[in-house]
Design a protein around this motif. Structure first.
Motif, PDB file in Angstrom:
ATOM      1  N   ARG A 129       0.849  -1.197   0.000  1.00  0.00           N
ATOM      2  CA  ARG A 129       0.000   0.000   0.000  1.00  0.00           C
ATOM      3  C   ARG A 129       0.883   1.245   0.000  1.00  0.00           C
ATOM      4  O   ARG A 129       1.575   1.520   0.970  1.00  0.00           O
ATOM      5  N   LEU A 130       0.851   1.960  -1.109  1.00  0.00           N
ATOM      6  CA  LEU A 130       1.764   3.081  -1.338  1.00  0.00           C
ATOM      7  C   LEU A 130       0.997   4.384  -1.443  1.00  0.00           C
ATOM      8  O   LEU A 130       0.068   4.509  -2.239  1.00  0.00           O
ATOM      9  N   GLY A 131       1.382   5.368  -0.642  1.00  0.00           N
ATOM     10  CA  GLY A 131       0.814   6.704  -0.735  1.00  0.00           C
ATOM     11  C   GLY A 131       1.819   7.676  -1.325  1.00  0.00           C
ATOM     12  O   GLY A 131       3.010   7.615  -0.996  1.00  0.00           O
ATOM     13  N   VAL A 132       1.345   8.570  -2.190  1.00  0.00           N
ATOM     14  CA  VAL A 132       2.232   9.537  -2.859  1.00  0.00           C
ATOM     15  C   VAL A 132       1.566  10.905  -2.823  1.00  0.00           C
ATOM     16  O   VAL A 132       0.347  11.013  -3.039  1.00  0.00           O
ATOM     17  N   ILE A 133       2.334  11.964  -2.547  1.00  0.00           N
ATOM     18  CA  ILE A 133       1.746  13.297  -2.512  1.00  0.00           C
ATOM     19  C   ILE A 133       1.323  13.726  -3.921  1.00  0.00           C
ATOM     20  O   ILE A 133       1.841  13.256  -4.928  1.00  0.00           O
ATOM     21  N   TYR A 134       0.364  14.659  -3.947  1.00  0.00           N
ATOM     22  CA  TYR A 134      -0.263  15.068  -5.209  1.00  0.00           C
ATOM     23  C   TYR A 134       0.722  15.590  -6.248  1.00  0.00           C
ATOM     24  O   TYR A 134       0.528  15.378  -7.450  1.00  0.00           O
TER      25      TYR A 134
END
Length: 314
Positions: free
Chosen positions: A94-99
């Motif tokens: 599960r990978l989160g990336v800034i806009y």
């Protein structure tokens, strides 16, 4: 007390609404409410103040919720340990990336990871830095990609690449034939900025300290206009509404605006940002983090320079 009850408590604290919390947990609202009431009775404390328009966490509730997050994180480690004993590169990451990084990093990264780790699909989320760190802290995501080093001691971080910033101006702007622009010159222009909450907005304001103080003195900058995304802001530049600062990785995605938007470098020393990989210290699938880091470093994004392997930052 059950793990499910702790999960419900954390969801209510996050959503500040029983209905939304129940929806996020895929359970009916009455079932969630009953479970939380049962837990409160068992503990002998009130975790939430039920008000007409919203829900507030009580002081003792904040302490219980913080501990509940730790308990759930430790329980998830059992699964992670089992997976790591089998194949840490098997199962979703599960990978989160800034806009302001996601649109330019993810297309190439997804392709590279699909080849390198075919059994480890990426579950992706775009969000603000603060939201990603909250979700990372609570275990809702495994790894995050942000800009610049963090000070939170609960995370491990590693700088991946350094990215130049550039100036984007309309095709009819007086600067269009210039070879470079100085940061201090931005204060005299109509600047198009991302809204509050975007770390890239703060980075742009940091380039020109005079511009960063425009709210205190309207005369220090001609005018600023906010946009919801870099893509929207670039279209505003194309219409002649002002100028903006972009990360270099965004430039190849302006092909459709090449006749209406011109890119100008900053004079040396060029303002930059550092893209950082962040994960919890307790995260056990280090082979998955290593694989992600390796593929990110192999990418050749416009205006981005991979950084040498530094010691991990805590």
């Amino acid at each position: 007390m059950t793990l499910t009850e702790l999960k419900y408590v954390i969801a209510v604290a996050r959503e500040r609404h029983f209905g939304r919390a129940a929806e996020s947990c895929c359970v009916s609202q009455p079932s969630l409410s009953v479970a939380i009431k049962k837990l409160e009775e068992e503990l002998g404390v009130t975790l939430f103040e039920r008000r007409s328009n919203d829900i507030a966490v009580t002081p003792i509730g904040s302490q219980v919720i913080a501990q509940a997050q730790k308990v759930l994180e430790e329980s998830r480690r059992i699964i992670d340990i089992a997976h790591s004993g089998q194949d840490p590169l098997s199962g979703p990451l599960r990978l989160g990336v800034i806009y302001t990084i996601a649109p330019y990093l993810l297309p190439e990264l997804i392709s590279a990871m699909t080849v390198a780790t075919p059994k480890m699909p990426l579950f992706l989320e775009e969000n603000f830095t603060s939201e990603l760190l909250n979700k990372l802290r609570s275990g809702q995501i495994d790894v995050a990609v942000t800009a610049n080093t963090l000070s939170d001691t609960g995370f491990m971080t590693q700088e991946i690449y350094e990215e130049n910033m550039v100036v984007a101006v309309p095709a009819h702007h007086p600067w269009v034939n210039r070879s470079y622009v100085g940061p201090d010159e931005l204060k005299d222009q109509t600047m198009l900025l991302l809204g509050t909450g975007h770390c890239f907005r703060d980075q742009i304001l940091g380039i020109c300290p005079t511009m960063a103080r425009f709210q205190a003195s309207a005369s220090t900058v001609q005018r600023t206009v906010e946009g919801s995304s870099l893509q929207t802001i670039c279209h505003m530049v194309a219409q002649g509404l002002g100028i903006t600062v972009l990360p270099s990785s965004a430039v190849p995605y302006l092909a459709g605006l090449s006749n209406t938007v011109k890119i100008i470098p900053f004079k040396n020393p060029t303002p930059t940002r550092r893209v950082v990989l962040v994960w919890r210290k307790s995260f056990t699938r280090m082979a998955a983090v290593d694989a992600l880091r390796e593929q990110m470093k192999k990418l050749r994004l416009n205006g981005c320079v991979p950084l040498n392997e530094p010691a991990l930052l805590r």
